[in-house]
Write a protein that holds these residues in place. Structure first.
Motif, PDB file in Angstrom:
ATOM      1  N   PHE A   1       5.308   5.022   1.638  1.00 35.65           N
ATOM      2  CA  PHE A   1       4.841   6.395   1.785  1.00 35.65           C
ATOM      3  C   PHE A   1       5.469   7.277   0.719  1.00 35.65           C
ATOM      4  O   PHE A   1       6.668   7.166   0.441  1.00 35.65           O
ATOM      5  CB  PHE A   1       5.202   6.932   3.178  1.00 35.65           C
ATOM      6  CG  PHE A   1       4.409   6.277   4.273  1.00 35.65           C
ATOM      7  CD1 PHE A   1       3.201   6.823   4.699  1.00 35.65           C
ATOM      8  CD2 PHE A   1       4.842   5.091   4.855  1.00 35.65           C
ATOM      9  CE1 PHE A   1       2.459   6.198   5.691  1.00 35.65           C
ATOM     10  CE2 PHE A   1       4.110   4.455   5.844  1.00 35.65           C
ATOM     11  CZ  PHE A   1       2.909   5.016   6.266  1.00 35.65           C
ATOM     12  N   LYS A   2       4.623   8.159   0.157  1.00 42.42           N
ATOM     13  CA  LYS A   2       5.147   9.154  -0.777  1.00 42.42           C
ATOM     14  C   LYS A   2       5.591  10.353   0.029  1.00 42.42           C
ATOM     15  O   LYS A   2       4.822  10.889   0.829  1.00 42.42           O
ATOM     16  CB  LYS A   2       4.030   9.592  -1.732  1.00 42.42           C
ATOM     17  CG  LYS A   2       3.820   8.670  -2.898  1.00 42.42           C
ATOM     18  CD  LYS A   2       2.806   9.256  -3.857  1.00 42.42           C
ATOM     19  CE  LYS A   2       2.521   8.265  -4.964  1.00 42.42           C
ATOM     20  NZ  LYS A   2       1.334   8.603  -5.738  1.00 42.42           N
TER      21      LYS A   2
ATOM     22  N   THR B   1       0.842  -1.201   0.000  1.00 43.99           N
ATOM     23  CA  THR B   1       0.000   0.000   0.000  1.00 43.99           C
ATOM     24  C   THR B   1       0.878   1.252   0.000  1.00 43.99           C
ATOM     25  O   THR B   1       1.888   1.312   0.697  1.00 43.99           O
ATOM     26  CB  THR B   1      -0.864   0.046   1.266  1.00 43.99           C
ATOM     27  OG1 THR B   1       0.012  -0.092   2.386  1.00 43.99           O
ATOM     28  CG2 THR B   1      -1.870  -1.091   1.283  1.00 43.99           C
ATOM     29  N   VAL B   2       0.472   2.269  -0.777  1.00 38.45           N
ATOM     30  CA  VAL B   2       1.250   3.515  -0.815  1.00 38.45           C
ATOM     31  C   VAL B   2       0.387   4.642  -0.244  1.00 38.45           C
ATOM     32  O   VAL B   2      -0.696   4.913  -0.752  1.00 38.45           O
ATOM     33  CB  VAL B   2       1.696   3.859  -2.242  1.00 38.45           C
ATOM     34  CG1 VAL B   2       2.569   5.098  -2.243  1.00 38.45           C
ATOM     35  CG2 VAL B   2       2.437   2.675  -2.865  1.00 38.45           C
ATOM     36  N   SER B   3       0.870   5.276   0.839  1.00 39.39           N
ATOM     37  CA  SER B   3       0.134   6.384   1.450  1.00 39.39           C
ATOM     38  C   SER B   3       0.914   7.674   1.239  1.00 39.39           C
ATOM     39  O   SER B   3       2.055   7.658   0.772  1.00 39.39           O
ATOM     40  CB  SER B   3      -0.057   6.149   2.943  1.00 39.39           C
ATOM     41  OG  SER B   3      -0.285   4.787   3.209  1.00 39.39           O
ATOM     42  N   GLU B   4       0.282   8.789   1.623  1.00 41.44           N
ATOM     43  CA  GLU B   4       0.967  10.083   1.522  1.00 41.44           C
ATOM     44  C   GLU B   4       1.537  10.433   2.892  1.00 41.44           C
ATOM     45  O   GLU B   4       0.967  10.088   3.927  1.00 41.44           O
ATOM     46  CB  GLU B   4      -0.034  11.176   1.117  1.00 41.44           C
ATOM     47  CG  GLU B   4      -0.714  10.931  -0.209  1.00 41.44           C
ATOM     48  CD  GLU B   4       0.145  11.377  -1.391  1.00 41.44           C
ATOM     49  OE1 GLU B   4       1.108  12.145  -1.157  1.00 41.44           O
ATOM     50  OE2 GLU B   4      -0.133  10.929  -2.521  1.00 41.44           O
ATOM     51  N   TYR B   5       2.661  11.113   2.894  1.00 45.82           N
ATOM     52  CA  TYR B   5       3.171  11.666   4.152  1.00 45.82           C
ATOM     53  C   TYR B   5       3.663  13.079   3.882  1.00 45.82           C
ATOM     54  O   TYR B   5       4.437  13.315   2.948  1.00 45.82           O
ATOM     55  CB  TYR B   5       4.311  10.819   4.704  1.00 45.82           C
ATOM     56  CG  TYR B   5       5.014  11.457   5.885  1.00 45.82           C
ATOM     57  CD1 TYR B   5       4.362  11.566   7.113  1.00 45.82           C
ATOM     58  CD2 TYR B   5       6.298  11.976   5.767  1.00 45.82           C
ATOM     59  CE1 TYR B   5       4.980  12.162   8.195  1.00 45.82           C
ATOM     60  CE2 TYR B   5       6.927  12.565   6.850  1.00 45.82           C
ATOM     61  CZ  TYR B   5       6.264  12.661   8.069  1.00 45.82           C
ATOM     62  OH  TYR B   5       6.882  13.252   9.129  1.00 45.82           O
TER      63      TYR B   5
ATOM     64  N   ASN C   1       3.308   5.502  13.731  1.00 45.38           N
ATOM     65  CA  ASN C   1       3.186   4.117  13.266  1.00 45.38           C
ATOM     66  C   ASN C   1       3.863   3.094  14.171  1.00 45.38           C
ATOM     67  O   ASN C   1       3.780   1.900  13.917  1.00 45.38           O
ATOM     68  CB  ASN C   1       3.766   3.983  11.855  1.00 45.38           C
ATOM     69  CG  ASN C   1       2.833   4.529  10.800  1.00 45.38           C
ATOM     70  OD1 ASN C   1       1.821   3.920  10.476  1.00 45.38           O
ATOM     71  ND2 ASN C   1       3.129   5.723  10.302  1.00 45.38           N
TER      72      ASN C   1
ATOM     73  N   LYS D   1       1.894  -0.999  10.975  1.00 50.87           N
ATOM     74  CA  LYS D   1       1.484  -1.392   9.628  1.00 50.87           C
ATOM     75  C   LYS D   1       2.556  -0.978   8.638  1.00 50.87           C
ATOM     76  O   LYS D   1       2.492   0.128   8.077  1.00 50.87           O
ATOM     77  CB  LYS D   1       0.159  -0.703   9.272  1.00 50.87           C
ATOM     78  CG  LYS D   1      -1.041  -1.436   9.843  1.00 50.87           C
ATOM     79  CD  LYS D   1      -2.318  -0.865   9.281  1.00 50.87           C
ATOM     80  CE  LYS D   1      -3.521  -1.373  10.051  1.00 50.87           C
ATOM     81  NZ  LYS D   1      -4.526  -0.308  10.253  1.00 50.87           N
TER      82      LYS D   1
END
Lengths: 388, 449
Positions: B278-279, B22-26, B293, B274
């Motif tokens: 992250f981008k 999974t790729v999330s934003e940071y 996290n 998890k």
């Protein structure tokens, strides 16, 4: 454990540099790290480290020698009662064996570790675990009747001259346990050769059964009594005269198994050593100039301390060859020389000790040539690159 | 026909906490650039505290080669210039503006530009430090001509990010970046991929490069291992290498004229609740990313992987070259008779423990040294995890003895510290091997210049 830990934490400030008992820093450290793996964390480089350390490595080697030691204890008792022609129960045999062997082990450890602690303290180092192995090897290569003071002197010689003079564990040229044996061999030859010293109580010749011979297989072979050499079966099982740890090939192979599975003993050296011994025996078989030369290869390598030396002493990583190719050459030559010396030179029935010490001296040379080959390969590659 | 190279020696340390896909934003407004990330440079500050900077504007440059500049990844205000002992520049911090304001370096197809134009654009924009050279693992000298350029399309280190995730949807930028690299050498640009897995089309469709496949355990993904197989370095030769994430940033420079340092980073390790991707923007302060996290306290944050990464303590920004953050427990505790225990929950390469009987098991490893530092006793250990035609122990001893000729002869030009990371991990005597190798390389570099 918590109480022990807090006890140690209470003493610790006093033995740190600047504390009242700073002199005993190394000694305290040795005991503390024996009881507790320290809480040091990685500072630089890899953040995680393998759980292997020198304590584990050395204790596995000591464990590998336990079968040989236990059999040695039994054999000492068994041969003693056999020599005086008495029937003895298992417990009596073990009891007598322990009485004879345990003091040698204790003397070896106390002398060697004592010196190690003093040197570590003097140098401000941590005490190295290397002597745990040497301290066990020394009794195993001694005859059971060896005087205890001699064990102490030989151990001191091996540790001080053989090891600490070169800079301590990891720097020695010769295997310390073999040096201890060689020291007795050359300084007190009467106490480590002959037919009586291998059996407890036989030297003072009281109550020995008529016709009972305490001669080792190698002693018999050297004196030409080839027909009296025990059968292959007896040689493998090991209820025969010899150094404490060398007689039972089953116990030695059990130790070899532990070393090989754990990967701590070099399989290359062991295999090459056995092959070297077999090859030399076959060459002698082909020449067949005397009876000793005609002994079949399997019997040859089962006699004396050949297997013990190959498994426990030739594989010493510090005094042996360090490169993998070098280990093949080193092991093979030890095997060959061990058989060659015992056959050609009756003054030294035990060729293995001398063969290993000799190859200890040559190991750096072997490595030098192996590494040089790598260097010239690299140079050649660079030259090709320049041309193209 | 793609050539396949098999690496036999090495070790995959299976750790708990691999990133899910999974790729999330940071997002953060705290950024920093650390000169210590760049080996062998002497930083000279070009801005002052309080200055307003654009993304791509230089913050400092190398004193010995002022063309090599290090740029701010974002637009904002220089909030702090941190200096350490002897006034060594440790960090330049930038607080980002709400909106990004890029310095414009002009777009252009690198295939139509002269080498000089490609190089000067990369130098001016701060992209140049992404190009590193072997030997020495330092920033490439733009005046040199390398015999080849290497891009490793996979990372084999413990818990390493999947490079296919890092380059996803960046096909155009990746190809443009590769095109820029082809301008800098008359030799080949090599792109090395893992054999036997489904590689992203971004990789498999790459043009103007030679693709090779590698299989086997770590360090198969290390560029040093790949160079040794394909084109080993002889004395006097130079090879450059760039990571895929940096190739993309270089590509963006030529597509848009901007220093656009966005990248995808894997947050990994047993202490992460998890683990995932992250981008973020290069140089981000990752403190809040980690703390939100983390499962526990008492952990160590590593920028990079557990073998070669840098510990983040007082500083919080992601390392310049890193695409991975690893969070593992600290090991500052005593273990009663640990060396005598079976230690079934610990990993060991040595078969005197039992990890080898549990090949599928994933381990939670802490930072304990697991023993005391001792003299080098065991032999033949390093060779099992060191896939080079080099005698590692002999090379190490040559370095310790400061024997320059010996180091050269034994092949120090072919290795850098990360190539010895596994040797250091498995070492019985707990020697700091990577530090020793770095010292050797610095010694040699000083001698040669």
């Amino acid at each position: 454990m918590k109480a022990l830990r807090s006890f140690l934490d209470k003493i610790k400030p006093h033995v740190q540099p600047g504390g009242k008992y700073a002199k005993f820093h190394s000694t305290f450290d040795a005991f503390e790290t024996f009881l507790f793996v320290p809480n040091t964390t990685t500072k630089r480089g890899s953040h995680i480290r393998d759980v292997i350390d020198l304590k584990r490595t050395m204790s596995v080697v000591v464990m590998a020698m336990i079968p040989a030691l236990l059999f040695g204890v039994y054999n000492a008792g068994y041969l003693h009662y056999a020599s005086i022609g008495e029937q003895a129960s298992f417990m009596e045999i073990i009891g007598f064996g322990l009485m004879k062997v345990l003091p040698i082990v204790v003397v070896s450890y106390v002398t060697g570790l004592g010196i190690e602690f003093i040197f570590a303290q003097y140098r401000g180092h941590e005490v190295n675990e290397g002597f745990l192995v040497s301290g066990m090897l020394i009794p195993l290569v001694m005859p059971v009747d060896v005087p205890l003071w001699m064990v102490a002197v030989a151990t001191a010689f091996a540790v001080v001259i053989g090891k600490e003079a070169f800079g301590g564990t990891g720097m020695n040229v010769f295997n310390p346990a073999l040096l201890a044996r060689a020291f007795i061999f050359f300084a007190y030859p009467a106490k480590i050769t002959g037919d009586t010293i291998w059996i407890a109580g036989m030297s003072d010749k009281t109550g020995i059964v008529d016709g009972f011979s305490g001669a080792t297989p190698l002693g018999l072979a050297a004196s030409g009594q080839i027909d009296k050499i025990p059968s292959l079966h007896e040689l493998i099982f090991g209820l025969i005269p010899g150094s404490i740890g060398e007689t039972s090939k089953i116990a030695i192979l059990l130790g070899a198994l532990i070393l090989l599975v754990s990967g701590i003993g070099s399989w290359r050296i062991m295999l090459a050593g056995v092959l070297g011994g077999l090859t030399m025996s076959l060459i002698f078989n082909a020449a067949a100039a005397n009876a000793y030369m005609q002994i079949d290869p399997l019997t040859q390598i089962m006699m004396g301390s050949f297997l013990f030396g190959i498994v426990f002493m030739a594989t010493d990583p510090v005094s042996g060859a360090q490169t993998n190719k070098g280990k093949w050459i080193y092991g093979f030559l030890i095997g060959m020389f061990a058989i060659m010396i015992r056959v050609f030179n009756p003054a030294y029935p035990e060729g293995t000790m001398l063969a290993i010490l000799l190859m200890n001296a040559f190991a750096p040379l072997i490595d030098y040539y192996v590494v040089q080959a790598n260097i010239s390969k690299r140079l050649k590659r660079a030259k090709v690159a320049v041309k193209s | 026909m793609t050539k396949v190279y098999k690496i036999r020696k090495g070790l995959d340390i299976r750790l708990d906490g691999a990133a899910a896909a999974t790729v999330s934003e940071y997002a953060t407004d705290q950024y920093a650039l650390r000169p210590a990330d760049f080996l062998g440079i002497v930083p000279k500050l070009m801005v002052q505290e309080g200055d307003q900077v654009k993304a791509g504007q230089s913050l400092f440059h190398d004193k010995r080669n002022p063309d090599i500049r290090f740029a701010s990844p974002v637009s904002g205000r220089v909030s702090a210039v941190v200096r350490g002992e002897k006034r060594v520049l440790e960090e330049v911090r930038v607080v980002a503006d709400k909106s990004m304001d890029f310095e414009d370096f002009g777009s252009g197809d690198p295939l139509k530009l002269e080498r000089g134009a490609v190089v000067s654009k990369m130098l001016a924009s701060g992209c140049w430090p992404m190009v590193r050279q072997r030997p020495y693992n330092v920033i490439a000298n733009p005046a040199d001509e390398p015999k080849a350029i290497f891009v490793s399309g996979f990372d084999s280190a413990p818990l390493a990010p999947d490079s296919n995730v890092l380059v996803k949807e960046e096909g155009a930028a990746f190809q443009t970046g590769l095109n820029a690299l082809t301008r800098m050498t008359t030799g080949k640009v090599y792109l090395n991929l893992r054999n036997g897995v489904k590689n992203s089309e971004v990789f498999t469709n790459a043009k103007n490069v030679e693709i090779s496949l590698f299989e086997g355990p770590h360090p198969a993904g290390n560029v040093g291992t790949q160079i040794a197989q394909i084109s080993p370095i002889n004395k006097g030769e130079i090879i450059w290498h760039v990571s895929p994430a940096d190739v993309i940033i270089i590509g963006r420079l030529f597509l848009s004229g901007k220093y656009d340092a966005r990248k995808i980073v894997a947050l990994t390790g047993s202490e992460v609740a998890k683990p995932g991707y992250f981008k973020l923007i290069s140089g981000s302060c990752i403190k809040s990313l980690v703390s939100t996290n983390a499962k526990s306290t008492g952990y160590r944050v590593i920028s990079g992987n557990v073998l070669t990464g840098v510990r983040l303590a007082s500083q919080c920004s992601l390392g310049f070259y890193d695409t991975q953050i690893t969070v593992i427990p600290e090991g500052n505790h005593y273990e009663f008779l640990g060396w005598a225990m079976p230690r079934l929950d610990k990993h060991s390469f040595s078969k005197s423990y039992f990890a080898w009987l549990m090949p599928g098991r994933k381990f939670v490893l802490d930072t304990n040294l697991n023993g005391g530092v001792r003299a080098l006793v065991m032999t033949g250990e390093y060779e099992k995890v060191f896939p080079f035609d080099i005698y590692p122990m002999h090379l190490l001893k040559a370095i310790i003895n400061k024997d320059i000729d010996g180091m050269e002869q034994l092949g120090i030009y072919e290795v850098v510290e990360e190539d010895f990371a596994l040797c250091e991990y498995i070492d019985t005597s707990k020697t700091e091997i990577q530090t020793i190798v770095r010292e050797g390389l610095d010694m040699l570099r000083a001698e040669m210049s």
